[in-house]
Design an enzyme around this catalytic site. Sequence first.
Site, PDB file in Angstrom:
ATOM      1  N   TYR A 121       0.841  -1.200   0.000  1.00  0.00           N
ATOM      2  CA  TYR A 121       0.000   0.000   0.000  1.00  0.00           C
ATOM      3  C   TYR A 121       0.879   1.255   0.000  1.00  0.00           C
ATOM      4  O   TYR A 121       0.637   2.196  -0.764  1.00  0.00           O
ATOM      5  CB  TYR A 121      -0.928   0.017   1.222  1.00  0.00           C
ATOM      6  CG  TYR A 121      -1.965  -1.076   1.220  1.00  0.00           C
ATOM      7  CD1 TYR A 121      -3.182  -0.912   0.571  1.00  0.00           C
ATOM      8  CD2 TYR A 121      -1.740  -2.277   1.888  1.00  0.00           C
ATOM      9  CE1 TYR A 121      -4.144  -1.907   0.570  1.00  0.00           C
ATOM     10  CE2 TYR A 121      -2.692  -3.286   1.894  1.00  0.00           C
ATOM     11  CZ  TYR A 121      -3.897  -3.092   1.234  1.00  0.00           C
ATOM     12  OH  TYR A 121      -4.836  -4.089   1.234  1.00  0.00           O
ATOM     13  N   ASN A 144     -12.502   0.068  -5.666  1.00  0.00           N
ATOM     14  CA  ASN A 144     -12.202  -0.349  -7.037  1.00  0.00           C
ATOM     15  C   ASN A 144     -13.446  -0.961  -7.685  1.00  0.00           C
ATOM     16  O   ASN A 144     -13.901  -2.030  -7.260  1.00  0.00           O
ATOM     17  CB  ASN A 144     -11.055  -1.365  -7.031  1.00  0.00           C
ATOM     18  CG  ASN A 144     -10.673  -1.846  -8.411  1.00  0.00           C
ATOM     19  OD1 ASN A 144     -11.173  -1.361  -9.420  1.00  0.00           O
ATOM     20  ND2 ASN A 144      -9.782  -2.818  -8.454  1.00  0.00           N
TER      21      ASN A 144
END
Length: 187
Positions: A121, A144
């Site tokens: 991340y 997403n």
Amino acid sequence: MGHEKPEAGRTAVRVEWAVVPSPVGPLLLAATERGLVSVVFHADGRVRERALERLAGVLGAELVESATGRLAEPIRQLGAYFGESLRSFDVKLDWSLVTGFNRQVLRELADGVPYGTVVGYGELARRVGQPTAAQAVGSAMGANPLPVVVPCHRVIESDGGIGGFGGNLETKRRLLALEGVLPEPLF
């Protein structure tokens, strides 16, 4: 399902959809004239209905089950991906469900993290010029609208932990195993 009217000044978007089987369960695919706009995991019953309602509302869309073949290529490529003969998707994408930072992160993920690799991340945050935004990257992954095709399953924790996943952790493990990042489950 009712069709919501688009906002003033917007014309209705025609969204074609289909539910297709996959090794990780049924996937709902939806496409506009611009390209694939949504992939939804576990698309049985209520999950499918909620996803379609959201698309109709957010896009001001007219929903039709696949009629013109807009989904033929995404369906073919997903089949090849799950059959382990496709490593990189080449389908047109409609990014209209994601904006700003989230869009920037997801585009970097789609373009910069190939099959069989993973990224942390924090590293993904650095790649988009926001090195302290690892938590925001996690939020972008959760938002997403195009999982698998935009491979949020390839984003892991910096300590090597698998991290979260909107499609559930077992699905993430199976996708990473398919790509050779994790060993296949023993049972």
